[in-house]
Design a protein around this motif. Sequence first.
Motif, PDB file in Angstrom:
ATOM      1  N   UNK A  11     -40.858 -14.440   4.918  1.00 30.80           N
ATOM      2  CA  UNK A  11     -40.781 -14.499   3.464  1.00 30.80           C
ATOM      3  C   UNK A  11     -41.252 -13.193   2.835  1.00 30.80           C
ATOM      4  N   UNK A  12     -42.230 -12.550   3.438  1.00 29.87           N
ATOM      5  CA  UNK A  12     -42.705 -11.270   2.914  1.00 29.87           C
ATOM      6  C   UNK A  12     -41.619 -10.212   3.012  1.00 29.87           C
ATOM      7  N   UNK A  13     -40.913 -10.192   4.116  1.00 28.04           N
ATOM      8  CA  UNK A  13     -39.838  -9.220   4.293  1.00 28.04           C
ATOM      9  C   UNK A  13     -38.743  -9.444   3.260  1.00 28.04           C
ATOM     10  N   UNK A  14     -38.372 -10.685   3.020  1.00 26.36           N
ATOM     11  CA  UNK A  14     -37.355 -11.001   2.019  1.00 26.36           C
ATOM     12  C   UNK A  14     -37.811 -10.545   0.639  1.00 26.36           C
ATOM     13  N   UNK A  15     -39.068 -10.761   0.320  1.00 25.21           N
ATOM     14  CA  UNK A  15     -39.587 -10.364  -0.979  1.00 25.21           C
ATOM     15  C   UNK A  15     -39.522  -8.851  -1.154  1.00 25.21           C
ATOM     16  N   UNK A  16     -39.871  -8.096  -0.123  1.00 26.79           N
ATOM     17  CA  UNK A  16     -39.844  -6.641  -0.210  1.00 26.79           C
ATOM     18  C   UNK A  16     -38.423  -6.152  -0.448  1.00 26.79           C
ATOM     19  N   UNK A  17     -37.445  -6.702   0.288  1.00 22.63           N
ATOM     20  CA  UNK A  17     -36.057  -6.292   0.095  1.00 22.63           C
ATOM     21  C   UNK A  17     -35.561  -6.651  -1.295  1.00 22.63           C
ATOM     22  N   UNK A  18     -35.916  -7.816  -1.806  1.00 25.59           N
ATOM     23  CA  UNK A  18     -35.444  -8.193  -3.134  1.00 25.59           C
ATOM     24  C   UNK A  18     -36.090  -7.325  -4.208  1.00 25.59           C
ATOM     25  N   UNK A  19     -37.331  -6.891  -3.986  1.00 26.32           N
ATOM     26  CA  UNK A  19     -37.983  -6.014  -4.950  1.00 26.32           C
ATOM     27  C   UNK A  19     -37.304  -4.649  -4.973  1.00 26.32           C
ATOM     28  N   UNK A  20     -36.929  -4.144  -3.817  1.00 23.63           N
ATOM     29  CA  UNK A  20     -36.228  -2.865  -3.754  1.00 23.63           C
ATOM     30  C   UNK A  20     -34.864  -2.977  -4.415  1.00 23.63           C
ATOM     31  N   UNK A  21     -34.161  -4.059  -4.145  1.00 19.95           N
ATOM     32  CA  UNK A  21     -32.828  -4.250  -4.708  1.00 19.95           C
ATOM     33  C   UNK A  21     -32.864  -4.378  -6.227  1.00 19.95           C
ATOM     34  N   UNK A  22     -33.940  -4.920  -6.773  1.00 22.30           N
ATOM     35  CA  UNK A  22     -33.992  -5.108  -8.218  1.00 22.30           C
ATOM     36  C   UNK A  22     -34.100  -3.786  -8.974  1.00 22.30           C
ATOM     37  N   UNK A  23     -34.559  -2.718  -8.307  1.00 25.19           N
ATOM     38  CA  UNK A  23     -34.651  -1.411  -8.955  1.00 25.19           C
ATOM     39  C   UNK A  23     -33.419  -0.557  -8.712  1.00 25.19           C
ATOM     40  N   UNK A  24     -32.500  -1.010  -7.894  1.00 25.50           N
ATOM     41  CA  UNK A  24     -31.308  -0.228  -7.579  1.00 25.50           C
ATOM     42  C   UNK A  24     -30.335  -0.247  -8.752  1.00 25.50           C
ATOM     43  N   UNK A  25     -29.594   0.842  -8.914  1.00 21.81           N
ATOM     44  CA  UNK A  25     -28.600   0.930  -9.975  1.00 21.81           C
ATOM     45  C   UNK A  25     -27.257   0.458  -9.423  1.00 21.81           C
ATOM     46  N   UNK A  26     -26.604  -0.451 -10.112  1.00 23.50           N
ATOM     47  CA  UNK A  26     -25.321  -0.987  -9.678  1.00 23.50           C
ATOM     48  C   UNK A  26     -24.214  -0.103 -10.238  1.00 23.50           C
ATOM     49  N   UNK A  27     -23.343   0.406  -9.348  1.00 23.08           N
ATOM     50  CA  UNK A  27     -22.264   1.286  -9.787  1.00 23.08           C
ATOM     51  C   UNK A  27     -20.899   0.813  -9.312  1.00 23.08           C
ATOM     52  N   UNK A  28     -20.859  -0.355  -8.680  1.00 26.59           N
ATOM     53  CA  UNK A  28     -19.605  -0.883  -8.152  1.00 26.59           C
ATOM     54  C   UNK A  28     -19.395  -2.315  -8.623  1.00 26.59           C
ATOM     55  N   UNK A  29     -18.296  -2.882  -8.183  1.00 28.87           N
ATOM     56  CA  UNK A  29     -17.969  -4.267  -8.490  1.00 28.87           C
ATOM     57  C   UNK A  29     -17.640  -4.970  -7.180  1.00 28.87           C
ATOM     58  N   UNK A  30     -17.143  -6.175  -7.258  1.00 27.91           N
ATOM     59  CA  UNK A  30     -16.752  -6.914  -6.070  1.00 27.91           C
ATOM     60  C   UNK A  30     -15.674  -7.928  -6.412  1.00 27.91           C
ATOM     61  N   UNK A  31     -14.959  -8.339  -5.383  1.00 24.86           N
ATOM     62  CA  UNK A  31     -13.906  -9.341  -5.549  1.00 24.86           C
ATOM     63  C   UNK A  31     -14.202 -10.466  -4.569  1.00 24.86           C
ATOM     64  N   UNK A  32     -14.204 -11.679  -5.053  1.00 26.36           N
ATOM     65  CA  UNK A  32     -14.333 -12.818  -4.144  1.00 26.36           C
ATOM     66  C   UNK A  32     -13.436 -13.940  -4.619  1.00 26.36           C
ATOM     67  N   UNK A  33     -13.125 -14.846  -3.704  1.00 28.09           N
ATOM     68  CA  UNK A  33     -12.240 -15.925  -4.088  1.00 28.09           C
ATOM     69  C   UNK A  33     -12.042 -16.943  -2.982  1.00 28.09           C
ATOM     70  N   UNK A  34     -11.171 -17.880  -3.242  1.00 29.77           N
ATOM     71  CA  UNK A  34     -10.838 -18.975  -2.341  1.00 29.77           C
ATOM     72  C   UNK A  34      -9.328 -19.023  -2.218  1.00 29.77           C
ATOM     73  N   UNK A  35      -8.827 -19.055  -0.980  1.00 28.70           N
ATOM     74  CA  UNK A  35      -7.385 -19.076  -0.747  1.00 28.70           C
ATOM     75  C   UNK A  35      -6.986 -20.466  -0.268  1.00 28.70           C
ATOM     76  N   UNK A  36      -6.015 -21.064  -0.992  1.00 25.49           N
ATOM     77  CA  UNK A  36      -5.507 -22.395  -0.649  1.00 25.49           C
ATOM     78  C   UNK A  36      -3.988 -22.360  -0.591  1.00 25.49           C
ATOM     79  N   UNK A  37      -3.400 -23.270   0.181  1.00 16.64           N
ATOM     80  CA  UNK A  37      -1.939 -23.391   0.192  1.00 16.64           C
ATOM     81  C   UNK A  37      -1.511 -24.307  -0.950  1.00 16.64           C
TER      82      UNK A  37
END
Length: 102
Positions: A11-37
């Motif tokens: 849990x400590x490791x997860x907390x450290x990574x999330x703290x680092x990620x919260x200070x990062x600047x977001x410069x990209x986007x993402x695409x996600x979805x669900x494919x059905x017939x």
Amino acid sequence: MTKTLLRASFLSIIFVFSAIASFAQVTTSGIDGLVKDPTGETLPGANVVAVHTPSGTQYGATTNIDGRFTIPSVRVGGPYTITVSFIGYNNFEVKDVNLQLG
């Protein structure tokens, strides 16, 4: 006792990574979805390709067992043409998709 200690360390490791990620600047986007017939069944193993039309840059993914896909770190803006292909089906294409930051 060992299990509790390991859980606390994890849990400590997860907390450290999330703290680092919260200070990062977001410069990209993402695409996600669900494919059905057409019958509503998900299609695991379908290919998804997103092409940034102005530059020709291609991003790709394959759907997982639930028919879901994620394409992270995609250039912001657009337009994009997204094509889904699967053996035995006609290609499905969506044009003029624009992505927002984050």
